[in-house]
Scaffold this motif. Structure first.
Motif, short mmCIF file in Angstrom:
data_model
loop_
_atom_site.label_atom_id
_atom_site.label_comp_id
_atom_site.label_asym_id
_atom_site.label_seq_id
_atom_site.Cartn_x
_atom_site.Cartn_y
_atom_site.Cartn_z
N MET A 1 76.96 -19.24 -45.01
CA MET A 1 77.32 -19.97 -46.02
C MET A 1 76.26 -21.08 -46.09
N GLY A 2 75.57 -21.58 -44.83
CA GLY A 2 74.58 -22.68 -44.58
C GLY A 2 73.09 -21.82 -44.86
N ALA A 3 72.92 -20.65 -45.00
CA ALA A 3 71.84 -19.95 -44.85
C ALA A 3 71.05 -19.92 -46.19
N LEU A 4 69.60 -20.39 -45.89
CA LEU A 4 68.84 -20.65 -47.17
C LEU A 4 68.18 -19.31 -47.41
N ARG A 5 68.43 -18.70 -48.42
CA ARG A 5 67.83 -17.34 -49.04
C ARG A 5 66.59 -17.45 -49.70
N PRO A 6 65.78 -16.59 -49.98
CA PRO A 6 64.59 -16.59 -50.76
C PRO A 6 64.89 -16.84 -52.10
N TRP A 7 65.94 -16.48 -52.64
CA TRP A 7 66.07 -16.86 -54.31
C TRP A 7 66.68 -18.35 -54.23
N HIS A 8 67.06 -18.96 -53.11
CA HIS A 8 67.40 -20.52 -53.24
C HIS A 8 66.06 -21.26 -53.27
N ILE A 9 64.89 -20.56 -52.51
CA ILE A 9 63.82 -21.22 -52.59
C ILE A 9 62.93 -21.11 -53.90
N ALA A 10 63.06 -20.09 -54.46
CA ALA A 10 62.67 -19.46 -55.96
C ALA A 10 63.28 -20.49 -56.98
N VAL A 11 64.47 -20.84 -56.90
CA VAL A 11 65.06 -21.72 -57.76
C VAL A 11 64.75 -23.15 -57.75
N LEU A 12 64.56 -23.48 -56.10
CA LEU A 12 64.26 -24.90 -56.14
C LEU A 12 62.77 -25.18 -56.67
N VAL A 13 61.85 -24.15 -56.51
CA VAL A 13 60.40 -24.28 -56.94
C VAL A 13 60.26 -24.36 -58.47
N VAL A 14 61.20 -23.44 -58.93
CA VAL A 14 61.34 -23.58 -60.56
C VAL A 14 61.71 -24.93 -61.05
N VAL A 15 62.54 -25.47 -60.40
CA VAL A 15 63.39 -26.72 -60.87
C VAL A 15 62.30 -27.78 -60.51
N LEU A 16 61.41 -27.90 -59.78
CA LEU A 16 60.45 -28.83 -59.13
C LEU A 16 59.41 -28.66 -60.29
N ILE A 17 59.14 -27.53 -60.72
CA ILE A 17 57.78 -27.30 -61.65
C ILE A 17 58.42 -27.89 -63.07
N LEU A 18 59.60 -27.64 -63.23
CA LEU A 18 60.07 -28.22 -64.45
C LEU A 18 60.31 -29.71 -64.57
N LEU A 19 60.67 -30.21 -63.39
CA LEU A 19 60.97 -31.61 -63.41
C LEU A 19 59.61 -32.38 -63.23
N PHE A 20 58.73 -32.08 -62.41
CA PHE A 20 57.42 -32.70 -62.43
C PHE A 20 56.10 -32.03 -63.24
N GLY A 21 56.25 -30.92 -63.58
CA GLY A 21 54.84 -30.19 -64.26
C GLY A 21 54.25 -29.77 -63.11
N ALA A 22 53.45 -28.61 -63.43
CA ALA A 22 52.53 -28.09 -62.44
C ALA A 22 51.26 -28.85 -61.97
N LYS A 23 50.92 -29.85 -63.01
CA LYS A 23 49.84 -30.57 -62.75
C LYS A 23 49.99 -31.85 -61.64
#
Length: 94
Positions: A1-23
């Motif tokens: 339940m508390g494990a961080l899976r690779p797809w969690h990291i992928a979703v987090l990266v996508v959200v960060l790119i959408l929020l802040f932009g790649a630049k």
């Protein structure tokens, strides 16, 4: 339940790119790295200062006061102090 899976990291990266932009993400990561380096250096210097203070306190704790000296009267040895002469005045007199 508390494990961080690779797809969690992928979703987090996508959200960060959408929020802040790649630049802006590299600049934000660089700023975060600088801040962490500064914090690390400051905490290290504070720890060094604390260690230096502790060493000084330990060194001073080992000192013991000198024993009281008894006032002994010594006979006059006959030494005469020469008067102080200003070097400039000495040159002018010659």
């Amino acid at each position: 339940m508390g494990a961080l899976r690779p797809w969690h990291i992928a979703v987090l990266v996508v959200v960060l790119i959408l929020l802040f932009g790649a630049k802006r993400l590299p600049d934000a990561a660089r700023s975060l790295g600088r801040s962490l380096r500064i914090i690390k250096a400051e905490t290290k210097s504070l720890a060094d200062d604390d260690r230096d203070l502790a060493e000084k306190a330990d060194a001073q704790a080992g000192y013991q006061p000198l024993p009281p000296q008894q006032a002994q009267q010594q006979p006059y040895q006959g030494t005469v102090q020469q008067p102080v002469v200003d070097p400039v005045q000495r040159v002018r007199d010659n």
